[in-house]
Design an enzyme around this catalytic site. Structure first.
Site, mmCIF file in Angstrom:
data_model
loop_
_atom_site.group_PDB
_atom_site.id
_atom_site.type_symbol
_atom_site.label_atom_id
_atom_site.label_comp_id
_atom_site.label_asym_id
_atom_site.label_seq_id
_atom_site.Cartn_x
_atom_site.Cartn_y
_atom_site.Cartn_z
ATOM 1 N N TYR A 106 0.170 -1.128 0.151
ATOM 2 C CA TYR A 106 0.032 0.409 -0.235
ATOM 3 C C TYR A 106 0.826 1.172 -0.244
ATOM 4 C CZ TYR A 106 -2.768 3.349 1.703
ATOM 5 O OH TYR A 106 -4.006 4.474 1.944
ATOM 6 N N ASP A 179 0.026 -7.338 6.539
ATOM 7 C CA ASP A 179 -1.300 -6.226 5.763
ATOM 8 C C ASP A 179 -2.070 -6.999 5.355
ATOM 9 O OD1 ASP A 179 -3.413 -5.281 4.387
ATOM 10 O OD2 ASP A 179 -2.553 -3.188 4.455
HETATM 11 N N1 PLP Z 1 -3.620 -1.498 3.456
HETATM 12 C C1 PLP Z 1 -3.936 -1.246 2.295
HETATM 13 C C2 PLP Z 1 -3.864 -2.542 1.530
HETATM 14 C C3 PLP Z 1 -5.148 -0.352 2.003
HETATM 15 O O1 PLP Z 1 -5.658 -0.803 0.124
HETATM 16 C C4 PLP Z 1 -5.103 0.724 2.713
HETATM 17 C C5 PLP Z 1 -5.722 1.571 2.043
HETATM 18 O O2 PLP Z 1 -5.893 1.725 0.458
HETATM 19 C C6 PLP Z 1 -4.794 0.407 3.979
HETATM 20 C C7 PLP Z 1 -4.484 0.050 4.602
HETATM 21 C C8 PLP Z 1 -5.028 2.143 4.680
HETATM 22 O O3 PLP Z 1 -5.809 2.109 5.387
HETATM 23 P P1 PLP Z 1 -7.057 3.029 5.748
HETATM 24 O O4 PLP Z 1 -7.387 4.217 4.723
HETATM 25 O O5 PLP Z 1 -8.234 3.198 6.401
HETATM 26 O O6 PLP Z 1 -6.554 4.249 6.798
#
Ligand code: PLP
Length: 383
Positions: A106, A179
């Site tokens: 991400y 994640d």
């Molecule tokens: N991890 C992944 C795979 C994501 O796609 C995202 C956001 O798009 C996040 C973490 C971060 O999440 P948030 O937008 O709730 O902060």
């Protein structure tokens, strides 16, 4: 915190939110606790266990318990966003600690690691987590404290072998955090494969309606590292509002239905689009031709997720044209909601992105799959 006596399936746990009711009113939906502070007993203790809502809130508890049940974890923590949850894992480390993170991950978290975590003293190394030899070479015994995985990895949907990497990490004395946002607790349960911590952006599939920003961490065992992470949340205060926590729980109650439908739609779109002469490549873990398919088959159950990417013949211009001309697909960032979203990723991620310029990221929603496909086909630039 895990409910060891709840013996029902994930589907039943979700639909009934663990079957909890409000004992005071007999309501089948739990109340939202808006109080920021709680009465101390005359003996100076807190008999309810609640102290101050920056650290904790009773509205979080049913969500955290449900997450423990789904991921088979020991404890869970809700955060004000996925990024707040992810960064808490790194902030629980100490300056000088060596950490490994994936090349494909991400983008905002990668930026944060490059721009903040390194300044703060973490020694961050980016590795191709699809290649076990490279992971093994990069891990330093007693120096690497954390291996961070994201699988499927956004936005190329790279698959990392959680069980194999957990062995490598543990042999070297490191923790493994995953994640698992795009796999959801329904398709993969990283803690059962050896991970120590699993993270979700609850903004995505857990809530599923594009109307709550939240994040979560779930641990396999409560230990000193977990307590530091808990303190990062309590002292830093990156918590969701009680209203958001309640809305998240409502969204989660239909997650199994939404994820099932999104997986079916994504698989259909991937199979159809890979045959189209104007599509250079379809990236989707469910396709047997995809490089991570065998590992995905081993660690994903019940589907390969709702996320896919397509590379459009004609480069960036053709990809942007396609995104500009969809009628049903919404041109917006984010993923995991009931509505389908399309996005040109390279222009969002900017310099240093591993994303080719002809790539569009698709978040398959739960609409009619034929209507979704037809909308993409009519939006393709004329050959
Ligand atoms: N991890 C992944 C795979 C994501 O796609 C995202 C956001 O798009 C996040 C973490 C971060 O999440 P948030 O937008 O709730 O902060």
């Amino acid at each position: 915190m895990a409910n060891k006596t709840y013996n029902y399936s994930q589907q039943t746990a979700l639909a009934q939110a663990l079957g909890k009711i409000d004992h005071e009113t007999q309501g089948v939906v739990l109340p939202i606790h808006v109080a920021t502070t709680y009465i101390r007993g005359a003996d100076n203790t807190y008999p309810s266990g609640n102290v101050y809502s920056r650290a904790d809130n009773p509205t979080y508890k049913p969500v955290e318990q449900l997450l423990c049940q789904l991921e088979q974890g020991d404890q869970a923590l809700l955060f004000g966003s996925g990024m707040a949850a992810a960064t808490a894992v790194f902030l629980g480390l100490k300056p000088g600690d060596h950490v490994l993170a994936p090349v494909v991950m991400y983008w905002s978290l990668r930026n944060w690691l490059l721009n903040f975590a390194t300044d703060w003293g973490l020694n961050v190394e980016f590795v191709d987590m699809t290649d076990l030899q490279q992971v093994s070479k990069a891990i330093q015994t007693n120096k690497t404290k954390l291996v961070w995985l994201e699988t499927p990895g956004n936005p190329m949907w790279t698959i990392s072998d959680i069980a194999a990497i957990s062995e490598l990490a543990h042999q070297a004395g490191a923790y493994l955090a995953v994640d698992s946002t795009c796999a959801t607790p329904l398709l993969t349960q990283p803690l059962t494969l050896g991970a120590d911590i699993v993270m979700h952006s609850a903004t995505k599939y857990l809530n599923g309606h594009s109307d709550v920003i939240a994040g979560t961490l779930i641990c396999k065992t409560d230990n000193d590292y977990w307590q530091r992470i808990r303190a990062v949340r309590a002292q830093g205060g990156a918590v969701p509002s009680p209203h958001d926590a309640a809305q998240l729980l409502r969204g989660m109650r239909t997650m199994h239905l939404r994820v099932r439908e999104a997986c079916t739609n994504a698989m259909f779109l991937a199979e159809q689009l890979q045959q189209h002469p104007q599509i250079v490549e379809v990236l989707y873990p469910g396709l047997p031709s995809f490089s991570g398919h065998e590992t995905a088959r081993k660690q994903m159950h019940g589907g390969y997720g709702g996320m896919l990417s397509i590379r459009v013949k004609g480069g960036e211009k053709a990809a942007v044209h396609l995104a500009a001309n969809t009628k049903l697909w919404k041109r917006a960032t984010s993923l995991g909601g009931v509505e389908s979203l399309i996005e040109h990723r390279a222009s969002v991620e900017g310099q240093g992105t591993p994303c080719p310029p002809d790539l569009l990221r698709l978040s398959a929603g739960i609409e009619d799959k034929h209507e979704l496909l037809n909308d993409l086909l009519q939006a393709l630039p004329k050959a």
